[in-house]
Structure formats: C-alpha cells, structure tokens
Design an enzyme around this catalytic site. Structure first.
Site, PDB file in Angstrom:
ATOM      1  N   GLU A  21       0.868  -1.165   0.000  1.00 48.00           N
ATOM      2  CA  GLU A  21       0.000   0.000   0.000  1.00 48.00           C
ATOM      3  C   GLU A  21       0.907   1.219   0.000  1.00 48.00           C
ATOM      4  O   GLU A  21       1.939   1.235   0.688  1.00 48.00           O
ATOM      5  CB  GLU A  21      -0.926   0.010   1.222  1.00 48.00           C
ATOM      6  N   ALA A  22       0.553   2.223  -0.781  1.00 50.69           N
ATOM      7  CA  ALA A  22       1.454   3.346  -0.970  1.00 50.69           C
ATOM      8  C   ALA A  22       0.693   4.666  -0.992  1.00 50.69           C
ATOM      9  O   ALA A  22      -0.530   4.712  -0.852  1.00 50.69           O
ATOM     10  CB  ALA A  22       2.262   3.161  -2.256  1.00 50.69           C
ATOM     11  N   HIS A 201      -7.571  -3.544   0.253  1.00 54.83           N
ATOM     12  CA  HIS A 201      -6.705  -2.362   0.258  1.00 54.83           C
ATOM     13  C   HIS A 201      -6.005  -2.161   1.585  1.00 54.83           C
ATOM     14  O   HIS A 201      -5.599  -1.049   1.922  1.00 54.83           O
ATOM     15  CB  HIS A 201      -7.479  -1.112  -0.159  1.00 54.83           C
TER      16      HIS A 201
END
Length: 330
Positions: A21-22, A201
């Site tokens: 995740e970024a 997510h």
C-alpha cells in the site's frame, strides 16, 4: 516495466505473496506505506487441506505460513484518492512513531527470504506494473542492491496467459453477464467464493485474498510460474528519486550480510556490506562514504595523522630513549 529474463533452473519451491500500500499511483512517485509478505511452500499447494464441515470443496488457507507485515512512514503526503482507498494518512504514521524505509527493513526482508527454501518466487497481482517497480525504487533510494537472487511473477499476467493458452472462457477470469472480463483481485475472489473479500486495500488483507484466489488454480499457476517467473533484477525501477543513503546499524548481527544482499568489490572496508550504484570509482565511493559519516570506521594510515601529532610522538619517543640510557648506564 519488465524486460527479458531467464526462467528458474528448477521448479519454484517457495511462493512469497506480496502486497504494497502506498501514497498514490504513478506518476506521483509513490512511497510505500505498508508491506506484507506471506511465504507458502509448494507442498502446501500440492497437498491442500479441506474442511470436513464444508458443503463445497473449498481448500483451507495454508496453515504453515511465514508472515512479515511492516508499517512504513512514507515521508510523503498521501494523495486524496490513496487516503480514501487505503484509509491511511500521514498523521497516523507520525502519531504511531513509525520509521521510514531504511536499512532495518532490508535486514528484515533479506532474513525473511533466507529462511525460505529456494528457488523463491515473489508473487503479486499486477506486480510487474506496480508492486515490483515500486519496491525496486525504494531499494534504489537506499542505495542497496537486494533480492537479486529472487524470482518474481505477476498473477494478473499469469491468469490472462492461462486463459489465452486454454482458450476457455471464464476459467481464469470473472465476467458478469454483458460485461467485459475482469482480472481484478476482488472480482476473482467473488467468482470463487461468492462474496467479496474483507479488508481490501490493506496489505495483509490483499495478500490473503491473493492466496485464496491462487489456491483455486494453484497447479496451473505454479506450472506457469516455473516457466515464466523472472529475476527480480530484471524489473525496471518505477522512478529514480533523490537517493537517501542507508545508515549503518550498530547491532552485532548487522556485521554479516544476508546472502540475498548483494556484495560489491572489496575496496574500502564498508563497501563489503553495501553495494553502491554501478560506475562509482574509488574516489566517488570515498566521497559517498564520507557523506554518510563512515570515515570514523576507516583504519588510519600515515597520511591521516596530522604533523603536530607526528612531532609530538617523535619527541616522546626520543625522551623515552634518553631516559632509558640515563637510568641504565653501560
């Protein structure tokens, strides 16, 4: 973002499923905020376990799984879309005192891979277009060449390739009536389990979802990856940002590098632990180490001693000789 490659010399033994995740998507030069790795041995996929209470033949999630999940302060603002999708924000990382991507993460990752039976393959959904290039960018920013002995494979590409090879509609993809085929991870999960996955997510949630999808066609996917996995060092870096050199850990265990951490030529002493960018000669390497404060670890030689100290040492030596002669007459 992938180039040519050589397949593994023998069947893959360990599949390490990864999700990142970024702070956003390209071309915003995103930074990693969460990383999750689950290592599953080939044996677990070839010998799946099933529940005695299930009405459907749904394989149980592998029991023997090595896990590594890391929260990383990205030191960069999340895009509004990334904040909404991931539920992450910069304030939370600061309040929870999370560190940025640094040398300690390299130690953890390489130690994690060293525990796995090789050949090892890093697996991610849309990995070639996002996860692998982004991880490569973060490693490049540290200035270390790592994971070069690891293979990697993209399940998005694998499922599309298997559909094309078998020429069977809907076998490896999800398609609603009247809509286009979808290889999105959530849709594939819905196809196999008739519900959408929890914790989408989040890095750990998406890795679990990916493994559950992988289980449905494990033998086909493993066979495809045995022939099509590529070396991690063939992946292009997503971007080349400002380089931030790694700080040396003073911990005793850091004095020996893991085998997956590539070692450069033995020139200055500390260059044996860290691989600097290609093309650095001795002069530029010395400048790099000086900028990082590594000179304090470099052995002294004659030219490093100031003239004042040299003269003082000679004076003391002469005085010691004269004193010895006076106290020990012939």
């Amino acid at each position: 973002m992938c180039t040519t490659w050589d397949p593994p010399p023998k069947p893959i033994e360990t599949f390490v499923f990864m999700d990142l995740e970024a702070t956003g998507l390209p071309p915003s030069q995103p930074k990693i905020a969460e990383m999750c790795l689950f290592a599953v041995n080939r044996h677990a996929f070839e010998n799946p376990q099933y529940s005695n209470f299930s009405l459907r033949s749904v394989p149980l999630f592998p029991r023997l799984v090595d896990k590594l999940c890391i929260c990383i302060n990205p030191d960069k603002a999340f895009t509004p879309e990334a904040r909404l999708i991931t539920g992450l924000n910069n304030e939370a990382f600061s309040e929870n005192k999370k560190q940025s991507f640094n040398i300690h993460i390299i130690h953890m990752i390489t130690a994690f891979f060293n525990r796995q039976h090789s050949p090892v393959c890093l697996v991610a959904h849309s990995g070639c277009s996002y996860d692998f290039p982004l991880l490569k960018a973060e490693l490049s920013a540290i200035g270390i060449s790592a994971l070069d002995e690891i293979y990697c494979a993209d399940t998005f590409k694998a499922l599309k390739a298997l559909d094309k090879e078998n020429n069977r509609l809907h076998q490896f993809t999800y398609q609603k009536f009247g809509s286009k085929k979808s290889y999105k991870l959530d849709d594939l999960y819905f196809k196999f389990y008739k519900e959408y996955p929890l914790n989408s997510h989040s890095a750990e949630g998406d890795v679990i979802t990916l493994i559950r999808v992988f289980q449905q066609h494990a033998r086909d996917l493993m066979h495809w990856m045995d022939s099509n996995a590529r070396q991690f060092n063939t992946i292009r870096t997503m971007y080349k940002g400002s380089e931030r050199r790694a700080s040396i850990s003073r911990a005793p265990w850091s004095l020996q590098h893991p085998s997956f951490l590539q070692v450069g030529p033995c020139q200055p002493r500390l260059a044996t632990m860290y691989s600097f960018p290609a093309g650095d000669d001795r002069a530029s390497l010395k400048q790099n180490t000086a900028e990082q404060g590594y000179d304090q670890f470099r052995p002294l030689n004659n030219t490093d001693i100031p003239d004042e100290i040299k003269n003082m040492l000679l004076f003391l030596l002469g005085l010691a000789i004269i004193t010895w002669i006076v106290l020990n007459p012939v």
